[in-house]
Design a protein around this motif. Structure first.
Motif, PDB file in Angstrom:
ATOM      1  N   UNK A 164       0.829  -1.204   0.000  1.00 62.76           N
ATOM      2  CA  UNK A 164       0.000   0.000   0.000  1.00 62.76           C
ATOM      3  C   UNK A 164       0.863   1.253   0.000  1.00 62.76           C
ATOM      4  N   UNK A 165       1.937   1.228   0.761  1.00 58.33           N
ATOM      5  CA  UNK A 165       2.890   2.337   0.689  1.00 58.33           C
ATOM      6  C   UNK A 165       3.536   2.397  -0.697  1.00 58.33           C
ATOM      7  N   UNK A 166       3.802   1.225  -1.257  1.00 61.43           N
ATOM      8  CA  UNK A 166       4.423   1.163  -2.580  1.00 61.43           C
ATOM      9  C   UNK A 166       3.547   1.844  -3.622  1.00 61.43           C
ATOM     10  N   UNK A 167       2.254   1.575  -3.600  1.00 63.41           N
ATOM     11  CA  UNK A 167       1.342   2.189  -4.564  1.00 63.41           C
ATOM     12  C   UNK A 167       1.336   3.705  -4.416  1.00 63.41           C
ATOM     13  N   UNK A 168       1.253   4.177  -3.182  1.00 63.96           N
ATOM     14  CA  UNK A 168       1.234   5.637  -2.980  1.00 63.96           C
ATOM     15  C   UNK A 168       2.523   6.276  -3.490  1.00 63.96           C
ATOM     16  N   UNK A 169       3.647   5.625  -3.252  1.00 60.98           N
ATOM     17  CA  UNK A 169       4.920   6.159  -3.726  1.00 60.98           C
ATOM     18  C   UNK A 169       4.986   6.160  -5.246  1.00 60.98           C
ATOM     19  N   UNK A 170       4.505   5.097  -5.871  1.00 55.66           N
ATOM     20  CA  UNK A 170       4.520   5.031  -7.332  1.00 55.66           C
ATOM     21  C   UNK A 170       3.635   6.101  -7.952  1.00 55.66           C
ATOM     22  N   UNK A 171       2.478   6.356  -7.359  1.00 53.82           N
ATOM     23  CA  UNK A 171       1.609   7.410  -7.872  1.00 53.82           C
ATOM     24  C   UNK A 171       2.289   8.773  -7.798  1.00 53.82           C
ATOM     25  N   UNK A 172       2.953   9.047  -6.679  1.00 54.74           N
ATOM     26  CA  UNK A 172       3.651  10.327  -6.528  1.00 54.74           C
ATOM     27  C   UNK A 172       4.792  10.448  -7.524  1.00 54.74           C
ATOM     28  N   UNK A 173       5.593   9.396  -7.654  1.00 56.29           N
ATOM     29  CA  UNK A 173       6.729   9.434  -8.582  1.00 56.29           C
ATOM     30  C   UNK A 173       6.256   9.542 -10.029  1.00 56.29           C
ATOM     31  N   UNK A 174       5.171   8.856 -10.355  1.00 59.66           N
ATOM     32  CA  UNK A 174       4.603   8.923 -11.698  1.00 59.66           C
ATOM     33  C   UNK A 174       4.178  10.348 -12.026  1.00 59.66           C
ATOM     34  N   UNK A 175       3.514  11.011 -11.076  1.00 64.88           N
ATOM     35  CA  UNK A 175       3.106  12.398 -11.274  1.00 64.88           C
ATOM     36  C   UNK A 175       4.320  13.287 -11.513  1.00 64.88           C
ATOM     37  N   UNK A 176       5.360  13.117 -10.693  1.00 64.25           N
ATOM     38  CA  UNK A 176       6.551  13.955 -10.830  1.00 64.25           C
ATOM     39  C   UNK A 176       7.254  13.732 -12.157  1.00 64.25           C
ATOM     40  N   UNK A 177       7.058  12.529 -12.731  1.00 66.22           N
ATOM     41  CA  UNK A 177       7.663  12.239 -14.033  1.00 66.22           C
ATOM     42  C   UNK A 177       6.802  12.736 -15.191  1.00 66.22           C
ATOM     43  N   UNK A 178       5.690  13.413 -14.869  1.00 67.29           N
ATOM     44  CA  UNK A 178       4.836  13.983 -15.912  1.00 67.29           C
ATOM     45  C   UNK A 178       3.676  13.115 -16.328  1.00 67.29           C
ATOM     46  N   UNK A 179       3.397  12.040 -15.597  1.00 66.37           N
ATOM     47  CA  UNK A 179       2.326  11.129 -15.964  1.00 66.37           C
ATOM     48  C   UNK A 179       0.944  11.681 -15.656  1.00 66.37           C
ATOM     49  N   UNK A 180      -0.061  11.090 -16.303  1.00 66.79           N
ATOM     50  CA  UNK A 180      -1.457  11.480 -16.142  1.00 66.79           C
ATOM     51  C   UNK A 180      -2.271  10.281 -15.679  1.00 66.79           C
ATOM     52  N   UNK A 181      -3.086  10.486 -14.658  1.00 66.51           N
ATOM     53  CA  UNK A 181      -4.026   9.469 -14.218  1.00 66.51           C
ATOM     54  C   UNK A 181      -5.410   9.787 -14.784  1.00 66.51           C
ATOM     55  N   UNK A 182      -5.962   8.864 -15.527  1.00 67.65           N
ATOM     56  CA  UNK A 182      -7.333   8.970 -16.014  1.00 67.65           C
ATOM     57  C   UNK A 182      -8.189   8.150 -15.057  1.00 67.65           C
ATOM     58  N   UNK A 183      -8.886   8.824 -14.173  1.00 61.41           N
ATOM     59  CA  UNK A 183      -9.592   8.153 -13.074  1.00 61.41           C
ATOM     60  C   UNK A 183     -10.935   7.632 -13.536  1.00 61.41           C
ATOM     61  N   UNK A 184     -10.897   6.712 -14.490  1.00 65.65           N
ATOM     62  CA  UNK A 184     -12.105   6.108 -15.030  1.00 65.65           C
ATOM     63  C   UNK A 184     -11.851   4.629 -15.283  1.00 65.65           C
ATOM     64  N   UNK A 185     -12.936   3.887 -15.460  1.00 66.06           N
ATOM     65  CA  UNK A 185     -12.824   2.460 -15.756  1.00 66.06           C
ATOM     66  C   UNK A 185     -12.710   2.255 -17.255  1.00 66.06           C
ATOM     67  N   UNK A 186     -11.773   1.449 -17.668  1.00 70.59           N
ATOM     68  CA  UNK A 186     -11.627   1.098 -19.072  1.00 70.59           C
ATOM     69  C   UNK A 186     -12.669   0.046 -19.441  1.00 70.59           C
ATOM     70  N   UNK A 187     -13.369   0.271 -20.550  1.00 73.62           N
ATOM     71  CA  UNK A 187     -14.399  -0.671 -20.994  1.00 73.62           C
ATOM     72  C   UNK A 187     -13.915  -1.539 -22.138  1.00 73.62           C
ATOM     73  N   UNK A 188     -12.825  -1.163 -22.765  1.00 71.90           N
ATOM     74  CA  UNK A 188     -12.331  -1.961 -23.871  1.00 71.90           C
ATOM     75  C   UNK A 188     -11.219  -1.253 -24.601  1.00 71.90           C
ATOM     76  N   UNK A 189     -10.640  -1.941 -25.562  1.00 73.42           N
ATOM     77  CA  UNK A 189      -9.573  -1.395 -26.404  1.00 73.42           C
ATOM     78  C   UNK A 189     -10.101  -1.340 -27.833  1.00 73.42           C
ATOM     79  N   UNK A 190      -9.989  -0.178 -28.429  1.00 72.75           N
ATOM     80  CA  UNK A 190     -10.429   0.012 -29.806  1.00 72.75           C
ATOM     81  C   UNK A 190      -9.251  -0.261 -30.717  1.00 72.75           C
TER      82      UNK A 190
END
Length: 378
Positions: A164-190
């Protein structure tokens, strides 16, 4: 965290990773650090199998007689964990509760000890470091062990971390690296006849991508039919007691079933876990809780005095040969990073490195080559 809630067609990214568990987030962080525009699609990152996981980094004590490719993969990832942890803690500013005291495997009877002795002999043929201990020596390491423990093995190279700490750290590091979180459920791949794939959202929007990585754990096959991934239900308990109640992971075979106890630095002890082929049955059952406590009490009698702080169910993403799927997944522009079974946290560094390499033209770690999803279609 940069977050989007698409209502239509959003700006594209070089890479869209579907799934915000430990595998998806680790791959996203590593890939974003290499300069690509990366989005992760997940309504609640870290809430699936990662949330329920105990966090053992234990390729030595989990070795089996028929899974040497998985052992090699686990050892390669374990060797990468110290640097992975140091970089992640530095970039996120978080502390992961990463511990390296090893795993103590114990036996309560002569038959169980014979099984451990045979396992130790096999482990030594593989060059693994294990020490044979008497019952007294086991209790000198862990005084709370039952007086009936006859002996055991100490795998000093095993480690563990708080997922659980690992996930929180990865989210923070991902943000600092310029990443974007799309806070939605994926329904499929087109998958268009020409051009690049995109991810269709449950809300009706789409997220265009240069390439898509399916890292949705046990739900991966729903997004990409044909992936041989299934859910393996695991019930797990969290107990709370005094700090130092246990100082290392304790494992044992009780009534024919494996039991493990994983201590955290704050006094929490994770007790698990069942392994049930029941699909997506999310119930915590009285029988599951009883069996876990019954078996663990045989190893550490005093745990019945601890607070039962949490019960949980997770769905491990299993594959037919217990190796994950890491690599091109069939359709052009689509990769898989799923099927990690009980080893998702352990395999985070090697998975992240392999996915980042595949996306940027780098060298895939040798141990990960056996994880090519194409092995099921040859």
């Amino acid at each position: 965290m940069s977050s989007t809630r698409p209502s239509g067609r959003e700006p594209g990214h070089d890479v869209v990773i579907v799934g915000g568990g430990v595998a998806g987030l680790a791959a996203a962080w590593r890939t974003a650090r290499r300069g690509l525009s990366v989005a992760v699609v997940d309504p609640a990152p870290g809430s699936g199998a990662t949330h329920a996981a105990a966090g053992m980094l234990a390729p030595v004590s989990e070795v089996t007689y028929t899974e040497e490719p998985l052992l090699r993969l686990g050892l390669a990832s374990l060797a990468a964990w110290p640097a992975f942890r140091a970089e992640l803690e530095d970039e996120s500013g978080a502390e992961l509760d990463y511990r390296t005291e090893g795993t103590l495997e114990v036996a309560r009877g002569a038959d169980d000890m014979a099984v451990l002795d045979d396992l130790a002999a096999f482990e030594r043929t593989l060059g693994l470091r294990v020490e044979r201990l008497t019952g007294r020596e086991c209790r000198s390491f862990e005084p709370m062990l039952s007086p009936s423990v006859r002996g055991g093995l100490l795998a000093r190279d095993d480690a563990w971390v708080d997922p659980r700490r690992l996930v929180r750290a990865l989210l923070t590091a991902f943000e600092k690296a310029g990443g974007t979180l799309v806070a939605e459920r994926a329904a499929g791949i087109v998958l268009p006849g020409r051009g690049s794939p995109s991810v269709r959202l449950a809300s009706g929007g789409t997220v265009p991508a240069g390439r898509v990585v399916v890292a949705a754990g046990s739900w991966s096959a729903a997004l990409l039919p044909g992936l041989p991934v299934r859910p393996v239900k695991g019930q797990i308990l969290r107990l709370r007691g005094p700090r130092g109640f246990l100082t290392r992971c304790v494992r044992g075979l009780v009534h024919g079933s494996p039991a493990y106890l994983v201590p955290r630095g704050d006094g929490e002890i994770v007790l698990g876990a069942t392994s049930e082929e029941l699909g997506y049955d999310a119930r915590v059952t009285a029988g599951g809780v009883y069996e876990l406590l019954r078996d663990a009490r045989e190893l550490v009698p005093g745990l019945t005095e601890l607070e039962l702080a949490e019960t949980a169910v997770g769905f491990r993403p299993g594959t037919p040969d217990n190796l994950p799927l890491i690599g091109p997944a069939g359709p052009p522009g689509v990769l898989a990073a799923t099927g990690h079974g009980r080893n998702g946290v352990l395999l985070a560094p090697v998975t992240a490195e392999a996915v980042a390499a595949l996306l940027t033209g780098g060298a895939v770690p040798e141990a990960a080559l056996s994880c090519d999803p194409g092995r099921f279609h040859s």
